[in-house]
Design an enzyme around this catalytic site. Sequence first.
Site, PDB file in Angstrom:
ATOM      1  N   ASP A  60      -1.844   6.816   6.058  1.00 53.01           N
ATOM      2  CA  ASP A  60      -2.886   5.889   5.614  1.00 53.01           C
ATOM      3  C   ASP A  60      -3.139   4.957   6.798  1.00 53.01           C
ATOM      4  OD1 ASP A  60      -4.395   3.811   4.603  1.00 53.01           O
ATOM      5  OD2 ASP A  60      -2.947   3.206   3.061  1.00 53.01           O
TER       6      ASP A  60
ATOM      7  N   TRP B 219       0.831  -1.211   0.000  1.00 51.52           N
ATOM      8  CA  TRP B 219       0.000   0.000   0.000  1.00 51.52           C
ATOM      9  C   TRP B 219       0.858   1.250   0.000  1.00 51.52           C
ATOM     10  CZ3 TRP B 219      -4.173  -1.558  -1.914  1.00 51.52           C
ATOM     11  CH2 TRP B 219      -4.771  -2.755  -1.521  1.00 51.52           C
TER      12      TRP B 219
ATOM     13  N   LYS C 190     -11.929  -1.776   6.405  1.00 51.49           N
ATOM     14  CA  LYS C 190     -11.041  -2.575   7.238  1.00 51.49           C
ATOM     15  C   LYS C 190     -11.496  -2.571   8.697  1.00 51.49           C
ATOM     16  CE  LYS C 190      -8.319  -3.711   3.848  1.00 51.49           C
ATOM     17  NZ  LYS C 190      -7.569  -2.667   3.187  1.00 51.49           N
TER      18      LYS C 190
HETATM   19  C1  LIG Z   1      -6.915  -2.153   1.918  1.00 50.84           C
HETATM   20  C2  LIG Z   1      -5.949  -1.064   2.048  1.00 50.84           C
HETATM   21  C3  LIG Z   1      -5.873  -0.035   1.091  1.00 50.84           C
HETATM   22  C4  LIG Z   1      -6.720  -0.009  -0.157  1.00 50.84           C
HETATM   23  O1  LIG Z   1      -7.997   0.368   0.181  1.00 50.84           O
HETATM   24  P1  LIG Z   1      -9.140   0.605  -0.920  1.00 50.84           P
HETATM   25  O2  LIG Z   1     -10.191   1.263  -0.064  1.00 50.84           O
HETATM   26  O3  LIG Z   1      -9.526  -0.748  -1.417  1.00 50.84           O
HETATM   27  O4  LIG Z   1      -8.622   1.475  -1.963  1.00 50.84           O
HETATM   28  C5  LIG Z   1      -4.965   0.974   1.296  1.00 50.84           C
HETATM   29  N1  LIG Z   1      -4.172   1.001   2.392  1.00 50.84           N
HETATM   30  C6  LIG Z   1      -4.221   0.039   3.324  1.00 50.84           C
HETATM   31  C7  LIG Z   1      -3.318   0.107   4.502  1.00 50.84           C
HETATM   32  C8  LIG Z   1      -5.112  -1.022   3.181  1.00 50.84           C
HETATM   33  O5  LIG Z   1      -5.160  -1.988   4.113  1.00 50.84           O
END
Ligand SMILES: *Cc1c(COP(=O)(O)O)cnc(C)c1O
Length: 352
Positions: A169, A102, A193
């Site tokens: 993030d 990511w 998540k």
């Molecule tokens: C799953 C995830 C993403 C991607 O998320 P989307 O909402 O599917 O774009 C980005 N960063 C992390 C840390 C993730 O676990």
Amino acid sequence: MAKVHNYSAGPCILPQEVIKEAAEAVLNFDGLDLSLLEISHRSANFVSVVDEATTLVKELLEVPEGYSVCFIQGGASLGFLMSAYNMIGDNKKSAYINTGTWSDKAIKEAHFVGDVEVIASSKEENFNHIPKGYTIPTDADYLHYTSNNTIFGTQFKEIPNSPIPLVCDMSSDIFSKKIDISKFDLIYAGAQKNMGPAGATLYIVKDEVFKRNRIKIPTMLNIETHVKKESMFNTPPVFSIYVSMLNLRHLKSIGGVEAQQKINEEKAALLYAEIDRNPLFKGVAATEDRSTMNVTFVLTDESKQAKFDEMWKAANISGIKGHRSVGGYRASMYNALPVSSVQVLVDVMKAL
Ligand SMILES: *Cc1c(COP(=O)(O)O)cnc(C)c1O
């Protein structure tokens, strides 16, 4: 049917009562005899949902004055680009810590708006640890990192001490533990998540960000657009925001982030203890960087794989197959996964 122990890495497990309430709102929302899915997002009933979701985020994360909260579509994957667009300034340069797939993707997007310096990376070791001892350049406009590496099972235990604006993030560990929001200029997290179903992405932004010299930002990519319109610039992902609101209500009812953190630490301690005790298993991530959310591990004896797979499936465990880039197993233990489900997995590991 026996209850499934859901270790899905994302979209993740949600509390049963939240799912039931969500199902009811799909049939009849707020006693309106209309579905949540077929009413105006500008109706008073739905505006109050967005308001409550926003207030709950602020309350549960103790968001200080001078910060705004909003929900935007596009997932964390659009957040990679939006964070870069909104944070790049006069230096036209950003700094990134690369701790996994990511982060790698976030770095790729940052190149669209400026120069990128990757100041630390654990890529060479297949991201099995969090790099330490890096220097943060003071001539970069911001530092970006990924707090929890969903795929590799590592997690920052400390917030980087950054002399420049900090962007994170937090998709896979937001609401899992207490965090000091005041250390950040921008936080983003995809809902699916640890907050709710996919659709909404949560942004927490320091208002000061909007006052800086910034590049020209297309309307939809400008976080300020969405903040000013209180997540209602265009039609928001109503189902995702509604269910996230229900889930945050639920989190508050069990004692908030602090209470949840204790449960998460208990789950992590239980599973890592078995990985360390049992010679048939080995953890993937460096011990000091182990994630409380995503536990990655492998079998030390490959010949046991078929038997182990059969055993956990028979125990109604779902979703522990590892990501293709790591192999082995990944047990994702998001907020709603009960300690009892972790005990079931540990018992299977003991019996192997
Ligand atoms: C799953 C995830 C993403 C991607 O998320 P989307 O909402 O599917 O774009 C980005 N960063 C992390 C840390 C993730 O676990």
